[in-house]
Design an enzyme around this catalytic site. Structure first.
Site, short mmCIF file in Angstrom:
data_model
loop_
_atom_site.label_atom_id
_atom_site.label_comp_id
_atom_site.label_asym_id
_atom_site.label_seq_id
_atom_site.Cartn_x
_atom_site.Cartn_y
_atom_site.Cartn_z
N LYS A 150 0.85 -1.20 0.00
CA LYS A 150 0.00 0.00 0.00
C LYS A 150 0.88 1.24 0.00
CE LYS A 150 -2.98 -2.26 -0.83
NZ LYS A 150 -3.80 -2.11 -2.01
N GLY A 153 6.45 2.38 -5.09
CA GLY A 153 7.68 1.59 -5.12
C GLY A 153 8.82 2.25 -4.36
N ASP A 206 -7.92 -0.34 -5.20
CA ASP A 206 -6.70 0.36 -5.66
C ASP A 206 -7.03 1.40 -6.74
OD1 ASP A 206 -3.65 0.16 -5.47
OD2 ASP A 206 -3.99 0.13 -7.64
N GLU A 210 -6.63 5.44 -5.99
CA GLU A 210 -5.68 6.34 -6.67
C GLU A 210 -6.38 7.40 -7.52
OE1 GLU A 210 -3.40 3.26 -8.40
OE2 GLU A 210 -4.63 3.06 -10.19
#
Ligand SMILES: NC(=O)c1ccc[n+]([C@@H]2O[C@H](COP(=O)([O-])OP(=O)(O)OC[C@H]3O[C@@H](n4cnc5c(N)ncnc54)[C@H](OP(=O)(O)O)[C@@H]3O)[C@@H](O)[C@H]2O)c1
Length: 347
Positions: A150, A153, A206, A210
């Site tokens: 969550k 990267g 997700d 976003e």
């Protein structure tokens, strides 16, 4: 597995101490983890797994900047760095970390090497959930698992280097070997805590998150307030500080530390009264937008849009141009200046 009470609702989660590194090493000792894709999530997970002592190789198309980056990070062409097909062939756990459009394009190549007993690992439920759109239908005799950190990267790597973790969800779509659970928890090693989900719930939340609060909504709401201030004659400095700088520098860290009520409690009573009064108004205004967004995700419309746009050869250039427009807007140019003027930046 521990049952934890989240605000009155009990959930199954896996805490770090329940699945220590030694256990993960034991589970994966005979496995080669082939991290396919060296974009954003690929490098973070590949480097973390390598540093944790697992047997990791990287698969990346070339020539490309991502290949060069992998070389710079110490992956050795022909030894630990290969073209996608070669890595898929060598790996027993195929960590499919290409962009969602890249996963579709490379599927015929990768699928050939998904032989019995291998595991196909994702960090997103996209490919499997929207299989009508993606065509990603795995063979029945492999495990199909997911760990979705969550966080971005960069944070996955940064927190690892700082000895912290990041919360992740995990899911099992297919357990062919009977070991899918151990495999998924082993590969999720280093997470803060792991919570159970399904591929479908992961991708729905997700994509909504976003597009919503995490990125799309926050960008939109900040622009709206900044533009309003400017229209009403406030200076860029005032508009930006009152919209973004105070939020990121002062208030959001307070929410992170102790919750929304605590942030409110640490502001003036004038601010608290007004914020409590207006919170409901804003919620009502955006509820229909969130409904529309979730419908668009669940119907596959968002997936189709992403696949179409990001399958074009110039997809990065196009995204880059749109981000450049944002960067060069008055609001975000003001932001750059405000950041430069932070006391810690001025020597
Ligand atoms: N970004 C995050 O922070 C984050 C967080 C959680 C989960 N995830 C998930 O992790 C996975 C990887 O995401 P990401 O953000 O790392 O992706 P990304 O940066 O968009 O991935 C790019 C990778 O895909 C390759 N690629 C793109 N198109 C391709 C094609 N047509 N053929 C072959 N390779 C292609 C790129 O190679 P080139 O460089 O050569 O184009 C690069 O290796 C996704 O499932 C994503 O949802 C990401």
């Amino acid at each position: 597995m521990t049952k934890i009470n989240f605000g009155g609702v009990s959930e199954n989660v896996v805490m770090r101490e329940e699945f220590p590194l030694e256990k993960a090493r034991e589970v994966l000792k005979n496995e080669t983890i082939a991290v396919i894709g060296y974009g954003v999530q690929g490098p973070a997970q590949a480097l973390n797994l390598r540093d944790n002592g697992f047997n990791v190789i990287v698969g990346q198309r070339k020539p490309s900047k991502s290949w060069d980056k992998a070389v710079k990070d110490g992956w050795k062409p022909g030894k630990t760095l290969f073209e996608v097909e070669e890595a898929a062939k060598k790996g027993t756990v195929i960590s499919y970390l290409l962009s969602d459009a890249g996963q579709i394009a490379s599927w015929p190549t990768v699928k050939k090497h998904l032989t019995a007993g291998k595991a196909l690992y994702f960090s997103h439920g996209f490919g499997i959930t929207f299989l009508k759109e993606t065509g990603i239908i795995p063979p029945k005799n492999i495990d199909v698992i997911l760990v979705a950190p969550k966080g971005a990267g960069r944070t996955v790597r940064k927190h690892f280097l700082e000895g912290r973790g990041i919360n992740s969800s995990y899911a099992i779509f297919q357990d062919s070997t009977g070991h899918a659970k151990d495999r998924v928890l082993a590969i999720g090693i280093g997470s803060g805590y792991l919570f159970e989900t399904t591929f479908k719930n992961e991708v729905y939340s997700d994509l909504t998150g976003e597009r919503g609060v995490l990125m799309g909504a926050i960008a939109g709401i900040m622009e709206a307030q900044y533009n309003l201030f400017r229209k009403k004659g406030h200076s860029p400095s005032e508009a930006f500080n009152e919209t973004v700088e105070e939020a990121t520098q002062s208030l959001i860290p307070l929410i992170s530390e102790n919750g929304m009520d605590w942030m409110f409690a640490n502001c003036s009573t004038t601010a608290q009264r007004g914020a409590l009064d207006w919170k409901g108004e804003f919620r009502k205004a955006v509820e229909p937008v969130f409904e529309k967004l979730y419908r668009s995700v669940a119907s596959g419309k968002e997936a189709r849009k992403v696949i179409k746009a990001n399958s074009k050869p110039n997809y990065r250039e196009k995204l880059g141009n749109e981000l450049k427009m944002m960067r060069e807007s008055e609001m975000w140019k003001t932001g750059a200046k405000v950041r430069e003027l932070r006391p810690e930046k001025i020597k």
